[in-house]
Design an enzyme around this catalytic site. Structure first.
Site, PDB file in Angstrom:
ATOM      1  CD  GLU A   1      -0.425  -8.388 -14.340  1.00  0.00           C
ATOM      2  OE1 GLU A   1       0.539  -9.012 -14.825  1.00  0.00           O
ATOM      3  OE2 GLU A   1      -0.473  -8.007 -13.157  1.00  0.00           O
TER       4      GLU A   1
ATOM      5  CG  HIS B   1      -1.256  -0.324 -13.273  1.00  0.00           C
ATOM      6  ND1 HIS B   1      -2.436  -0.376 -12.566  1.00  0.00           N
ATOM      7  CD2 HIS B   1      -0.331  -0.965 -12.503  1.00  0.00           C
ATOM      8  CE1 HIS B   1      -2.231  -1.023 -11.419  1.00  0.00           C
ATOM      9  NE2 HIS B   1      -0.968  -1.387 -11.359  1.00  0.00           N
TER      10      HIS B   1
ATOM     11  CE1 TYR C   1       3.354   0.190   0.004  1.00  0.00           C
ATOM     12  CE2 TYR C   1       5.066   0.018  -1.643  1.00  0.00           C
ATOM     13  CZ  TYR C   1       4.227   0.787  -0.881  1.00  0.00           C
ATOM     14  OH  TYR C   1       4.265   2.147  -0.984  1.00  0.00           O
TER      15      TYR C   1
ATOM     16  CD  GLN D   1      -0.390  -4.045  -3.845  1.00  0.00           C
ATOM     17  OE1 GLN D   1      -1.578  -4.216  -4.123  1.00  0.00           O
ATOM     18  NE2 GLN D   1       0.504  -3.696  -4.744  1.00  0.00           N
TER      19      GLN D   1
ATOM     20  CG  ASP E   1      -1.155  -9.975  -9.931  1.00  0.00           C
ATOM     21  OD1 ASP E   1      -1.186 -10.900  -9.108  1.00  0.00           O
ATOM     22  OD2 ASP E   1      -0.444  -8.960  -9.803  1.00  0.00           O
TER      23      ASP E   1
ATOM     24  CE  LYS F   1       0.057  -6.989  -6.546  1.00  0.00           C
ATOM     25  NZ  LYS F   1      -0.664  -6.447  -7.704  1.00  0.00           N
TER      26      LYS F   1
ATOM     27  CG  ASP G   1       2.757  -9.522 -12.232  1.00  0.00           C
ATOM     28  OD1 ASP G   1       2.641  -9.444 -13.471  1.00  0.00           O
ATOM     29  OD2 ASP G   1       1.934  -9.023 -11.444  1.00  0.00           O
TER      30      ASP G   1
ATOM     31  CB  THR H   1      -2.133  -3.531 -14.039  1.00  0.00           C
ATOM     32  OG1 THR H   1      -2.014  -4.375 -12.910  1.00  0.00           O
ATOM     33  CG2 THR H   1      -3.586  -3.183 -14.276  1.00  0.00           C
TER      34      THR H   1
END
Ligand code: CA
Length: 433
Positions: free
Chosen positions: A207, A140, A250, A246, A239, A259, A133, A366
């Site tokens: 997406e 975005h 992350y 997250q 997604d 995800k 991805d 996105t």
């Protein structure tokens, strides 16, 4: 390259195809469908019907490269067909176009090979070896960055390197598959320690997906000028993202469980041939932005490599459903919000020698427009959950609730051509286990 298969005047003997918003005869997307026995078979969407490609092959209606392409699609996955590249795929398109045309001489024989799409189940079109991805939607990236760094939303690398991460292929599902709310570790700023439980901030991401065709050998990069040949088709991709999970997990390695619980694709492979009339120049970079490095720069790609696509997102909630109200349109935007072309994403992915393989899936990231009616996630629309959306049912949404359904749509339109669409990419949120 355009030919007679793109002429708006051409019609099909399948009546529902003529004027169909997604699948007129000018589209002819490929996929895997199943009838009552559940066995996947290769098919072609035409109006409200699906043409059984395996049956067309068995009936001896194909020869040469078109026959080669259909034979490669047998067995319930399209990987081998995608691997063949553009030549056989184009030959198959030309032959299917003739077979399905208004003046087809094979109309009677094809009648028994056409099934109502409503009676069929659609599977994933390919066995996905790897899913990557990207983060190429610059609006975005700017919107999300601004939630955390209002003065400096884009990180210094953004305009040089197509940002991406390796996703999870095993949890990619076709449209219609339920999406179970994930459990995970959450730690909102208001709590001092993390806790484990259902995500409270479940979101979608609008997406586009790219299906990889032939691909490259390990250690052999794909030059940008050849990258387009390795894209065998396009789809919509949701997604699904658990923002609270997250936000806690992350750093420093990027998204993980937030995800990987589910990603939904539209199941029809929209071929580059169908998209030929709907290519456009890549949006010019703003003054002062760096020119892409040589390995990402190709004049032809810059002139024709972007996509002319309108993108929409709809939300259907239990309240809207109960009151018989239509889905709420969350956004209407455009694929021109991508900072990198599909070819640039492919060339970048392979520049270090990573081998892309037939049936691999790349997400663009996105896609959001500059105006807020085109934002591609609830994170942006509700400003991180601070400004809920109010629906006609009286319900409000910060993020997605159980029972909510998200529907993504993509439509390609250009004056003088028959418009085509990608078909739906939908999923209903079900409660956490
Ligand atoms: Ca994403």
């Amino acid at each position: 390259m355009q030919d007679h298969t793109h002429l708006a005047s051409r019609r099909s003997f399948v009546a529902s195809a003529n004027g169909h918003p997604d699948f007129p005869i000018q589209n002819l997307p490929l996929g895997i469908f199943a009838l009552h026995d559940g066995t996947g078979r290769a098919g072609v969407a035409i109006g409200d019907m699906i043409l059984d490609l395996d049956a067309v092959l068995a009936a001896g209606l194909l020869d040469g490269a078109a026959e080669e392409a259909a034979a490669a699609a047998e067995g319930g996955v399209l990987n081998e067909l995608l691997a063949l590249g553009g030549g056989p795929r184009r030959a198959l398109r030309l032959r299917l176009f003739d077979l399905l045309s208004e003046d087809s001489t094979e109309r009677a024989r094809l009648a028994g090979m056409l099934h109502r799409a409503a009676d069929c189940t659609l599977h994933l079109p390919a066995r996905i070896g790897d899913y990557t991805d990207f983060y190429a939607g610059i609006q975005h990236a700017t919107n999300v960055g601004a939630l955390f760094r209002p003065d400096n939303p884009l990180l210094p690398n953004y305009k040089y390197v197509p940002i991406g991460y390796h996703g999870r292929a095993s949890s990619v599902v076709p449209s219609g598959h339920p999406v179970r709310r994930p459990n995970g570790q959450r730690k909102p700023a208001t709590e001092t320690t993390p806790s484990f439980g259902p995500s409270r901030n479940l979101d979608y991401e609008l997406e586009l997906g790219l299906w990889i065709g032939p691909g490259n050998a390990l250690g052999e990069p794909i030059p940008i000028a050849q990258a387009t040949e390795h894209i065998a088709g396009f789809c919509l991709l949701n997604d699904w993202s658990a923002r609270d999970i997250q936000g806690w997990e992350y750093q420093p390695l990027g998204p993980f469980l937030a995800k990987n619980f589910c990603s939904t694709v539209s199941p029809w492979v929209i071929t580059p041939e169908a998209m030929a009339p709907f290519r456009r120049a890549q949006a010019k970079r703003p003054e002062g932005d760096p020119k892409p490095m040589d390995y990402l720069w190709d004049e032809r790609d810059q002139a024709h490599g972007a996509l002319e696509l309108e993108l929409e997102v709809f939300l259907l909630t239990p309240g809207l459903r109960e009151k018989g109200l239509p889905p709420h349109r969350l956004s209407r935007g455009h694929a021109s919000g991508l900072y990198w072309t599909p070819a640039q994403l492919v060339a970048h992915h392979a520049c270090g020698g990573c081998n892309l393989q037939p049936g691999d899936l790349l997400g663009t990231g996105t896609i959001s427009s500059a105006s807020e009616d085109g934002f591609g996630s609830l994170l942006e629309i509700t400003r991180g959950g601070k400004q809920p959306v109010t629906l006609a049912s009286g319900e409000t949404r910060r993020f997605l609730e159980d029972g909510d359904e998200i529907v993504l749509q993509a439509r390609a339109r250009r004056a003088g051509f028959a418009g085509i669409g990608f078909g739906e990419c939908r999923g209903v949120v079900t409660p956490a286990p």
